[in-house]
Design a protein around this motif. Structure first.
Motif, PDB file in Angstrom:
ATOM      1  N   ASN A 173     -23.692  14.065  -5.549  1.00  0.00           N
ATOM      2  CA  ASN A 173     -24.196  14.066  -4.178  1.00  0.00           C
ATOM      3  C   ASN A 173     -23.750  15.294  -3.371  1.00  0.00           C
ATOM      4  N   LYS A 174     -23.162  16.256  -4.066  1.00  0.00           N
ATOM      5  CA  LYS A 174     -22.760  17.548  -3.478  1.00  0.00           C
ATOM      6  C   LYS A 174     -21.785  17.373  -2.317  1.00  0.00           C
ATOM      7  N   LEU A 175     -20.828  16.483  -2.515  1.00  0.00           N
ATOM      8  CA  LEU A 175     -19.772  16.265  -1.530  1.00  0.00           C
ATOM      9  C   LEU A 175     -18.422  16.586  -2.155  1.00  0.00           C
ATOM     10  N   LYS A 176     -17.560  17.243  -1.395  1.00  0.00           N
ATOM     11  CA  LYS A 176     -16.185  17.438  -1.817  1.00  0.00           C
ATOM     12  C   LYS A 176     -15.392  16.172  -1.499  1.00  0.00           C
ATOM     13  N   LEU A 177     -14.250  16.025  -2.163  1.00  0.00           N
ATOM     14  CA  LEU A 177     -13.463  14.803  -2.045  1.00  0.00           C
ATOM     15  C   LEU A 177     -12.037  15.063  -1.585  1.00  0.00           C
ATOM     16  N   GLY A 178     -11.565  14.197  -0.701  1.00  0.00           N
ATOM     17  CA  GLY A 178     -10.143  14.022  -0.482  1.00  0.00           C
ATOM     18  C   GLY A 178      -9.790  12.679  -1.088  1.00  0.00           C
ATOM     19  N   ILE A 179      -8.724  12.644  -1.867  1.00  0.00           N
ATOM     20  CA  ILE A 179      -8.300  11.398  -2.520  1.00  0.00           C
ATOM     21  C   ILE A 179      -7.022  10.900  -1.850  1.00  0.00           C
ATOM     22  N   ILE A 180      -7.002   9.611  -1.483  1.00  0.00           N
ATOM     23  CA  ILE A 180      -5.800   8.975  -0.955  1.00  0.00           C
ATOM     24  C   ILE A 180      -5.152   8.164  -2.076  1.00  0.00           C
ATOM     25  N   TRP A 181      -3.842   8.376  -2.264  1.00  0.00           N
ATOM     26  CA  TRP A 181      -3.084   7.612  -3.247  1.00  0.00           C
ATOM     27  C   TRP A 181      -2.406   6.461  -2.516  1.00  0.00           C
ATOM     28  N   PHE A 182      -3.047   5.270  -2.565  1.00  0.00           N
ATOM     29  CA  PHE A 182      -2.454   4.059  -2.015  1.00  0.00           C
ATOM     30  C   PHE A 182      -1.463   3.526  -3.050  1.00  0.00           C
ATOM     31  N   ALA A 183      -0.176   3.664  -2.779  1.00  0.00           N
ATOM     32  CA  ALA A 183       0.793   3.283  -3.799  1.00  0.00           C
ATOM     33  C   ALA A 183       1.954   2.512  -3.188  1.00  0.00           C
ATOM     34  N   SER A 184       3.124   3.124  -3.083  1.00  0.00           N
ATOM     35  CA  SER A 184       4.294   2.379  -2.618  1.00  0.00           C
ATOM     36  C   SER A 184       4.075   1.744  -1.250  1.00  0.00           C
ATOM     37  N   TRP A 185       3.387   2.484  -0.351  1.00  0.00           N
ATOM     38  CA  TRP A 185       3.176   1.943   0.993  1.00  0.00           C
ATOM     39  C   TRP A 185       1.799   2.290   1.525  1.00  0.00           C
ATOM     40  N   LYS A 186       1.294   1.363   2.291  1.00  0.00           N
ATOM     41  CA  LYS A 186       0.057   1.560   3.051  1.00  0.00           C
ATOM     42  C   LYS A 186       0.241   0.833   4.378  1.00  0.00           C
ATOM     43  N   ASN A 187       0.223   1.581   5.479  1.00  0.00           N
ATOM     44  CA  ASN A 187       0.470   1.000   6.802  1.00  0.00           C
ATOM     45  C   ASN A 187       1.822   0.291   6.866  1.00  0.00           C
ATOM     46  N   GLY A 188       2.822   0.884   6.233  1.00  0.00           N
ATOM     47  CA  GLY A 188       4.169   0.353   6.311  1.00  0.00           C
ATOM     48  C   GLY A 188       4.465  -0.817   5.392  1.00  0.00           C
ATOM     49  N   VAL A 189       3.484  -1.289   4.632  1.00  0.00           N
ATOM     50  CA  VAL A 189       3.712  -2.406   3.714  1.00  0.00           C
ATOM     51  C   VAL A 189       3.327  -1.982   2.292  1.00  0.00           C
ATOM     52  N   SER A 190       3.608  -2.861   1.321  1.00  0.00           N
ATOM     53  CA  SER A 190       3.406  -2.515  -0.089  1.00  0.00           C
ATOM     54  C   SER A 190       2.340  -3.396  -0.728  1.00  0.00           C
ATOM     55  N   SER A 191       1.171  -3.423  -0.131  1.00  0.00           N
ATOM     56  CA  SER A 191       0.113  -4.318  -0.607  1.00  0.00           C
ATOM     57  C   SER A 191      -0.677  -3.745  -1.775  1.00  0.00           C
ATOM     58  N   TYR A 192      -0.520  -2.443  -2.091  1.00  0.00           N
ATOM     59  CA  TYR A 192      -1.304  -1.826  -3.155  1.00  0.00           C
ATOM     60  C   TYR A 192      -0.488  -1.543  -4.408  1.00  0.00           C
ATOM     61  N   ILE A 193       0.736  -2.034  -4.469  1.00  0.00           N
ATOM     62  CA  ILE A 193       1.528  -1.834  -5.682  1.00  0.00           C
ATOM     63  C   ILE A 193       1.051  -2.805  -6.761  1.00  0.00           C
ATOM     64  N   PRO A 194       1.219  -2.440  -8.046  1.00  0.00           N
ATOM     65  CA  PRO A 194       0.752  -3.328  -9.124  1.00  0.00           C
ATOM     66  C   PRO A 194       1.531  -4.637  -9.154  1.00  0.00           C
ATOM     67  N   LEU A 195       0.926  -5.651  -9.774  1.00  0.00           N
ATOM     68  CA  LEU A 195       1.587  -6.954  -9.883  1.00  0.00           C
ATOM     69  C   LEU A 195       2.892  -6.860 -10.677  1.00  0.00           C
ATOM     70  N   TRP A 196       2.923  -5.984 -11.684  1.00  0.00           N
ATOM     71  CA  TRP A 196       4.145  -5.867 -12.482  1.00  0.00           C
ATOM     72  C   TRP A 196       5.304  -5.301 -11.664  1.00  0.00           C
ATOM     73  N   VAL A 197       4.981  -4.599 -10.589  1.00  0.00           N
ATOM     74  CA  VAL A 197       6.026  -4.140  -9.669  1.00  0.00           C
ATOM     75  C   VAL A 197       6.414  -5.271  -8.720  1.00  0.00           C
ATOM     76  N   LYS A 198       5.411  -5.959  -8.200  1.00  0.00           N
ATOM     77  CA  LYS A 198       5.675  -7.059  -7.266  1.00  0.00           C
ATOM     78  C   LYS A 198       6.523  -8.154  -7.897  1.00  0.00           C
ATOM     79  N   LYS A 199       6.321  -8.388  -9.190  1.00  0.00           N
ATOM     80  CA  LYS A 199       6.986  -9.507  -9.865  1.00  0.00           C
ATOM     81  C   LYS A 199       8.406  -9.191 -10.333  1.00  0.00           C
ATOM     82  N   ASP A 200       8.858  -7.971 -10.100  1.00  0.00           N
ATOM     83  CA  ASP A 200      10.176  -7.579 -10.598  1.00  0.00           C
ATOM     84  C   ASP A 200      11.052  -7.072  -9.450  1.00  0.00           C
ATOM     85  N   PRO A 201      11.480  -7.962  -8.537  1.00  0.00           N
ATOM     86  CA  PRO A 201      12.243  -7.538  -7.363  1.00  0.00           C
ATOM     87  C   PRO A 201      13.632  -7.015  -7.697  1.00  0.00           C
ATOM     88  N   LYS A 202      14.157  -7.351  -8.871  1.00  0.00           N
ATOM     89  CA  LYS A 202      15.469  -6.833  -9.245  1.00  0.00           C
ATOM     90  C   LYS A 202      15.382  -5.343  -9.552  1.00  0.00           C
TER      91      LYS A 202
END
Length: 538
Positions: free
Chosen positions: A108-137
């Protein structure tokens, strides 16, 4: 001899190829007094928009949006990739989404900016993988003062930082592998980071709070003492501008700056390591964005504590040299004040999120040499035809805007709340701008293209041209209304008489344009473009 000549020729060709290849990678480049985004060897200004958070979570949903993005007249779009989708199992990566987004954007002839939603998004960690969420230790969480924890990753957790960095490095490696045409031009790492509390009460954080402030920060403060943010300078000097001591000894005040500065240092250091790992694979320009301080009296934690807001930008510059830009998300009304805070010699203006307002785009590009202006939820602006037409005018002027960035010969203006006029200067000329449409906002830009020639674009104001030197007088000689076609000026009509009050001022009006989107056509008001020729009365 011939063999030696051939070897030298091949070696020179190889080195030249490497040099050209390096130049082709999108990069930030200083140009005079400004910094520009260079894409394929040319300055690129992002007339862009950021998609809603989940719009790029599937290729099928995104497929419905490309026609809208094209109709909006964008040259780029900012889309997100989440860690939970990219690495659903530790060490196992899913490339389908990033590959598909790049392929479709290119199509579509558009350039891209990519956002890496990872450790935090808006101050919380809602985009981390389940394997991270399940291992609080292993991946320990932010601790509150009462000892409780939330689901938010601690910025002091090294295991989380390393895991995030490995995934991000793999993402950048994949982008390099599949994106040979440089569709992806910038990357945002994390999103609006920070903690909604005064500090992290994990033992490692408390120990660091009692330790000496890193010499890297105090050295930076000393070197840049005259150019620090007002808040940074005030707090440091009030505590004696010390170069050794704990966070409290150097930065104590009633705004909890000591805690805020430690948290900012930690978030910046955490993200910088991730950026560094990504750049080792593919060194695209990378930035962090921030949730703004809503009121000057807000304590850290009311806004995300540790994010790259203007008051702690110097800490990010000291702790995170691999992060190229700190970018504001601007939804507050005091737009002029905010962009002035974030546009610094060491920080080009990049606006990844904003309300949908054409005046903001004009002002950011012309007054502050912005690299990007991107309203958030841009797909929702599909029916905002006035904005679409204003974007069309900006696109028409982009070569000229790019040419005059950093020269001091371009200014933007935009009506502030309750303002009736503005005064700006370009070279030896002062422009008195009076807004004409009741309480509605006028806006525009002025570019001096010759000693007595100006290109003006905007809406709802009238401009009087005067000499800076009050002993001289400047008058308008000619006014031409028109536009640029293939970067050459084409006059639609010459204005005089009642249209300019007999050349007393330039009357910047909107004009009706028939705008066709999909199968419907609608008349909208468009900013007008003028060429103004002035002369000095002897």
């Amino acid at each position: 001899m011939n063999r030696m000549f051939l070897f030298a020729f091949l070696l020179t060709s190889f080195l030249c190829t490497l040099s050209v290849s390096a130049q082709e990678i999108p990069q930030l480049r200083h140009n005079g007094k400004t910094t520009q985004l260079i894409v394929d060897g040319k300055p690129f200004i992002m007339v862009s928009g950021e998609l809603h958070n989940s719009s790029s979570s599937t290729i099928s949903y995104l497929e419905t949006l490309w026609p809208k993005l094209i109709d909006l007249g964008l040259n780029s779009v900012i889309a997100s990739i989440s860690w939970e989708q990219f690495e659903p199992e530790e060490g196992k990566f899913d490339y389908a989404l990033i590959d598909g987004i790049i392929a479709k954007a290119k199509q579509n002839k558009l350039k891209l900016g990519i956002i890496w939603f990872a450790s935090w998004k808006n101050g919380v960690s809602s985009y981390i993988p389940l394997w991270v969420k399940k291992d609080p230790k292993r991946f320990f969480k932010l601790k509150q003062k009462d000892g409780s924890t939330s689901e938010v990753l601690s910025s002091f957790c090294k295991e989380a930082q390393v895991a995030d960095g490995k995934a991000f490095a793999r993402l950048m490696k994949r982008i390099k592998e599949v994106d040979k045409d440089h569709t992806v031009i910038v990357v945002q790492v994390e999103n609006e980071v920070g903690a909604f509390q005064d500090m992290d009460y994990n033992p490692v954080a408390l120990d660091l709070f009692k330790a000496e402030v890193p010499a890297t920060l105090t050295s930076y403060l000393t070197r840049n003492a005259t150019n620090l943010s007002p808040e940074m300078k005030a707090v440091w000097s009030a505590n004696g501008s010390k170069t050794k001591g704990t966070w409290t000894e150097l930065f104590a005040d009633n705004m909890k700056s000591a805690q805020n500065f430690l948290m900012s240092w930690q978030y910046a250091s955490y993200i910088n390591e991730i950026v560094k790992m990504g750049k080792q694979e593919y060194p695209l320009p990378m930035y962090v964005n921030c949730w703004l301080v809503q009121k000057p009296t807000d304590l850290p934690g009311i806004y995300p504590n540790g994010g790259p807001v203007s008051r702690v930008m110097d800490i990010y510059k000291a702790a995170a040299p691999d992060i190229d830009l700190c970018a504001p998300d601007i939804y507050l009304p005091n737009f002029k004040e905010i962009v002035a805070m974030y546009h610094r010699p060491d920080n080009a203006l990049f606006i990844p999120e904003s309300t949908v307002e054409a005046g903001r785009a004009f002002y950011a590009f012309a007054e502050h040499d912005a690299i990007c202006f991107a309203p958030f939820g841009i797909e929702d602006a599909h029916q905002n035809r006035a904005y679409i037409q204003a974007t069309s005018v900006i696109n028409n002027l982009l070569p000229l805007i790019s040419k005059y960035q950093g020269t001091g010969k371009m200014r933007g203006f935009m009506r502030s709340e309750n303002a009736v006029s503005d005064t700006i200067s370009i070279g030896e000329t002062t422009l008195l701008i009076k807004y004409t449409n009741g309480e509605k906002s006028g806006y525009g830009l002025v570019i001096q293209t010759g000693s007595d020639e100006f290109i003006v674009a905007g809406i709802d104001c009238r401009i009087q041209f005067m000499a800076n030197n009050t002993s001289k007088k400047i008058r308008i000689g000619h006014v031409f209304e028109g536009n640029f076609i293939n970067q050459k000026w084409v006059t639609n009509r010459m204005l005089n008489g009642d249209e300019t009050a007999h050349n007393d001022f330039l009357n910047v009006k909107s004009h009706p344009v028939s705008l066709k989107i999909a199968s419907t056509s609608e008349e909208v008001q468009s900013p007008s473009v003028y060429k103004v020729i002035t002369y000095e009365i002897k």
